[in-house]
Scaffold this active site. Sequence first.
Site, short mmCIF file in Angstrom:
data_model
loop_
_atom_site.label_atom_id
_atom_site.label_comp_id
_atom_site.label_asym_id
_atom_site.label_seq_id
_atom_site.Cartn_x
_atom_site.Cartn_y
_atom_site.Cartn_z
N LYS A 1 -1.77 -4.33 -6.24
CA LYS A 1 -1.30 -4.12 -4.87
C LYS A 1 -2.18 -3.17 -4.07
CE LYS A 1 2.65 -2.01 -4.33
NZ LYS A 1 4.11 -1.87 -4.27
N ARG B 1 6.00 -8.03 -6.09
CA ARG B 1 6.51 -8.65 -4.86
C ARG B 1 5.39 -9.10 -3.91
NH1 ARG B 1 10.44 -3.56 -4.13
NH2 ARG B 1 8.80 -2.73 -5.48
N ALA C 1 -34.83 -23.95 26.35
CA ALA C 1 -33.67 -24.56 25.71
C ALA C 1 -34.10 -25.47 24.57
CB ALA C 1 -32.88 -25.36 26.73
N LEU D 1 -0.20 7.57 -7.41
CA LEU D 1 0.18 6.52 -8.37
C LEU D 1 -0.35 5.18 -7.88
CD1 LEU D 1 3.83 7.40 -9.44
CD2 LEU D 1 1.66 8.47 -10.04
N GLY E 1 0.35 5.00 -4.06
CA GLY E 1 -0.84 4.34 -3.50
C GLY E 1 -0.52 3.23 -2.53
N THR F 1 7.44 4.53 -12.20
CA THR F 1 6.79 5.66 -11.53
C THR F 1 6.96 6.96 -12.32
OG1 THR F 1 8.79 5.85 -10.17
CG2 THR F 1 6.92 4.72 -9.19
N GLN G 1 -2.78 4.71 -17.19
CA GLN G 1 -1.42 4.37 -17.64
C GLN G 1 -1.50 2.90 -18.09
OE1 GLN G 1 1.45 3.84 -14.52
NE2 GLN G 1 3.21 4.06 -15.89
#
Length: 468
Positions: free
Chosen positions: A24, A17, A388, A10, A109, A86, A80
Amino acid sequence: MDTSLTVVVLAAGLGTRMKSRKAKVLHRAGGRYLVEHVLRTARALAPPERIFVVVGHQSAEVRAAIQTPGIGFGIGFIEQTEQKGTGHALMVAADTLAGLDGRLVILYGDCPLVRPQTLEGLVAAQQSSAAAGAILTAAMDDPTGYGRVLRDRDGQVTGVVEQRAGTPEQLAIREANMGLYCYRAAPFWRHIQELRPDNPAREYYLTDMVEILHRAGHAIAAYRIDDSREVLGINDREELALVDRLLRQRKVRELMLAGVTVEKPETVTVDPDVTIGMDTVVDPFVQILGHTTIGENCRIGACSIIQDSELADEVEVGQFTIVGTSRLERGAHAGPYARLRMENHVGAGAHVGNFVELKKTRLGAGSKAMHLAYLGDSEIGARVNVGAGTITCNYDGTRKHPTKIGAGAFIGSNSTLVAPVEVGDGAYVAAGSVITNEVPADALGVGRARQVNKEDWARKRRELGKAR
Ligand code: UD1
Ligand code: CA
């Protein structure tokens, strides 16, 4: 009996959050997208044609995150479009999956730490019992945010109650639902449409399937593991950081057990595809990223960052050195404070010193650029000494041009090589020169104003000052 497995991951939610504009599962931990970790684990369990990912929020990006590293080949996607929970994700998936018999493993997931062995244990727990399903549980010190596992007096699992729906007594339960399930496909699909959003969040909870199946007379087994840290889910940035740390620890530990010395391992970041040979020493605060391979007996100095590069054996990288998409041959040195920006090749035993930048440059075996130089788009032979302050002027404001320096050449300090330009084998460039034309092999190129001394000039100036 059909014991084949179908795995559903899923990955459709936004993840409120996280406080992010990005889905996410597209956040990264341990050097990979969250969903990528879960997919890799799924692939250890089932053939790709039996793996399905439910996508929704930013589905194109999530698909790309799975396809890009090549782990998405052959797997199926289910859209979906509205994310109502869920359980809803599985109600949507039923159209595609309800015909597949055997077992159904459901993963989230946002749970990247899970290992194949753990899932095998869950599947075995379901198979060895008469249960219609097994859920993975663990006792947590602080299960806040997780579903709590409800059991009857005989210890049989009767349901899972979510944080937002639980009574104070239920929320005092420390056994948490970790969000990994193995169901017998037939009873699961028979009952999936019975889910109702009758909870404060108005969501279809997948976890309600436990109670629904229990009420229908099916047993549900709990596969209880000791350490919940292996199956932590990620809901916010703090948990993201925690999981990242655990994944980094796993990788560094693997390296140490394979013979790599890692000093202050908690400060070191190593991506999952990196390989490092025996007896190499990695100092504190090092980052080794992407597809980097490092040989044996190397030393990577503190605070250095190495990305997508190849280091042969015995290579030494000093402190605070940045190496990107480059190859360093055996015994090469770079740093401290060097930057090998991109597509460089540093020959065996060659030295790149402090405050030297290389870009698309080949530095031949045994050659040295020890201090303060910029070498871009350059082809430098073996045993060359670059003084250098040497600068290749590779850019004319419109285009980049190459510089070629032959084997054994000596470039005096503070030289400016205006590309395109070539310095032949064994040639010298006088210090402070601006070189705009070819310097033939074995010649000396001088491109600077001749020095003039004005006798007594300084003394006269002082005396003039006193007289005023
Ligand atoms: C869930 C469990 C909880 C468990 C916890 C473990 C439910 C109702 N609760 O809670 O019991 O303790 O995981 O980590 O399942 N997703 C979709 N479509 C949606 C909603 C979510 O694909 O409509 C995906 C998300 O992208 C995510 C995963 O499902 O990857 C889990 O969703 P999340 O909202 O994080 O569930 P939790 O609240 O953590
Ligand atoms: Ca979660």
